[in-house]
Design a protein around this motif. Structure first.
Motif, PDB file in Angstrom:
ATOM      1  N   TYR A  75      -2.123  -4.056  -4.335  1.00  0.00           N
ATOM      2  CA  TYR A  75      -2.201  -4.436  -2.928  1.00  0.00           C
ATOM      3  C   TYR A  75      -2.018  -5.943  -2.835  1.00  0.00           C
ATOM      4  O   TYR A  75      -2.136  -6.665  -3.825  1.00  0.00           O
ATOM      5  N   THR A 107      -0.682   6.435  -0.605  1.00  0.00           N
ATOM      6  CA  THR A 107      -1.720   5.641   0.068  1.00  0.00           C
ATOM      7  C   THR A 107      -2.957   6.515   0.315  1.00  0.00           C
ATOM      8  O   THR A 107      -3.351   6.727   1.459  1.00  0.00           O
ATOM      9  N   TYR A 150      -6.046  -4.211  -6.230  1.00  0.00           N
ATOM     10  CA  TYR A 150      -6.359  -2.916  -5.629  1.00  0.00           C
ATOM     11  C   TYR A 150      -7.859  -2.881  -5.364  1.00  0.00           C
ATOM     12  O   TYR A 150      -8.661  -3.333  -6.190  1.00  0.00           O
ATOM     13  N   HIS A 200      -2.877   0.687  -0.542  1.00  0.00           N
ATOM     14  CA  HIS A 200      -3.720   0.991   0.614  1.00  0.00           C
ATOM     15  C   HIS A 200      -2.865   1.060   1.870  1.00  0.00           C
ATOM     16  O   HIS A 200      -1.916   0.279   2.035  1.00  0.00           O
TER      17      HIS A 200
END
Length: 311
Positions: free
Chosen positions: A11, A61, A87, A35
C-alpha cells in the motif's frame, strides 16, 4: 533462468514504488494484495492498485488478507517470496508459510525501535535525529522477525513527515532491491532483534495532533512537523476556535516569562511569535476554522490581533 515468483502485499507510495521496481527488474509478481481506498481518507499517495492494473497483475482488495480464499490463492501460486510493504494488516501463519523461501517486510524504522504503526510520524513527534528502513523476515508478532538489512536516514531539523517520507521511499526501495537476492541465495544475514531494546508505537488519529501552549517550544514544533500537510495537521482549540498549525520553528529566547499562548510579536512576512511553557515558537503558516491556510501574520492582521493577546 527461472524468474522469482512473488506475492506482494502493499500500500501507499512505498508499496507502489517497490512494486514498480520489481516489475522493472523483470520479476514475476503473480498477485498483488492491497487495501481498497477509503472514501474519507486524503489520498495524496500513489496507488498500488493502479500499478498492478497498468502491468496487468491480478490485484485483490480483501477486508482481511487471512481470509481462506486469499490464502488459497496465494498458496496456489506457489510464490518464492511473500513481500509486505506498508501493508496495514498482519499476515497470519498460513500466509507466512506459503512462500518457498521467505516472507519479508519493509518497515519504516531502524528495528527494534519503533515497531508498529506510523513510525515515520512518531520519530518526528519524539524529536529523533535519526531513523531508517529495515528489511526483515515476518513472524506472527508485528515487526519482530530477524533483520536482513537496514539503512539509516538522518532527520534534518527542517524535515516534515512528507519530506522525510520522500527520502525514505527511495532508500527503502533501493534497500529491497539490493537485499532480496541474498535472501534467495541463502547468503543474507538473519540478525535476531534484541527484544530488550524494542519499542512499539500505536497508530495515529487526527485528534492526536492536538498541542497545548504549555508544552515546551521544541515539543510543539516537533508535533507540527510530524503531522504537517498532507497529514491532518497539529492544532489548538476546538470548533470555531480551532487553529491548525501548519509550519513553525523555534523562536529566540524571550525576555520575561509571558504566559503560554501569549502572542509576543507579529513579524511581517515571517509569522507570529507565541510564548510556550518553555521558550517560544514562530508560527509561519496557520489555518483558522473554516478558512484557508495562510501566512500566520496575515491571519493575525485579519483578526486584528495584537501582542499581549492570548491565542
Amino acid at each position: 533462468m527461472k524468474r522469482t515468483r512473488w506475492a506482494v502485499f502493499a500500500y501507499h507510495t512505498m508499496g507502489a514504488r517497490a512494486l514498480e521496481a520489481l516489475v522493472a527488474r523483470g520479476e514475476d509478481v503473480a498477485v498483488v494484495v492491497t487495501h481498497a481506498d477509503a472514501p474519507d481518507e486524503c489520498l495524496w499517495f500513489e496507488s498500488v492498485a493502479d500499478v498492478a492494473r497498468i502491468h496487468r497483475i491480478p490485484c485483490l482488495t480483501p477486508a482481511s488478507p487471512n481470509l481462506p480464499e486469499v490464502v488459497e490463492t496465494v498458496r496456489g501460486l506457489a510464490p518464492d517470496l511473500v513481500l509486505s510493504v506498508w501493508y496495514r494488516r498482519l499476515l497470519g501463519p498460513a500466509l507466512l508459510a506459503a512462500p518457498r523461501v521467505a516472507a519479508l517486510n519493509l518497515h519504516g524504522s531502524l528495528l527494534p525501535a519503533y515497531r508498529g504503526r506510523a513510525p515515520l510520524n512518531w520519530v518526528l513527534v519524539n524529536g529523533e535525529t535519526r531513523t531508517g528502513v529495515t528489511l526483515h523476515h515476518m513472524t506472527a508478532a508485528a515487526d519482530a522477525g530477524d533483520i536482513v538489512a537496514q539503512r539509516p536516514i538522518e532527520i534534518e531539523p527542517a524535515d516534515t513527515a512528507f519530506t522525510l517520507y520522500e527520502r525514505m521511499v527511495k532508500i527503502g526501495v533501493d534497500l529491497l532491491l539490493e537485499s532480496y537476492p541474498g535472501v534467495l541465495a541463502g547468503t543474507a544475514p538473519r540478525i535476531s532483534q534484541d527484544a530488550a531494546r524494542a519499542t512499539t508505537v500505536p497508530r495515529r488519529r487526527p485528534e492526536d495532533g492536538r498541542v497545548a501552549w504549555t508544552w515546551p517550544a521544541a515539543q510543539i514544533v516537533n508535533m507540527i512537523r510530524a503531522v504537517a500537510e498532507p497529514y491532518p495537521g497539529a492544532f489548538v482549540g476546538d470548533g470555531p476556535a480551532r487553529l491548525t498549525l501548519w509550519a513553525a520553528s523555534l523562536a529566540q529566547e524571550l525576555p520575561g516569562r509571558p504566559a503560554p499562548g501569549t502572542l509576543v510579536a507579529i513579524v511581517p512576512a515571517r509569522g507570529l511569535v507565541v510564548a510556550t511553557g518553555r521558550g517560544a515558537v514562530l508560527l509561519a503558516r496557520v489555518q483558522g476554522a473554516g478558512g484557508p491556510a495562510e501566512l500566520a501574520d496575515r491571519w493575525a492582521e485579519r483578526r486584528r490581533l495584537r501582542p499581549g493577546m492570548r491565542l
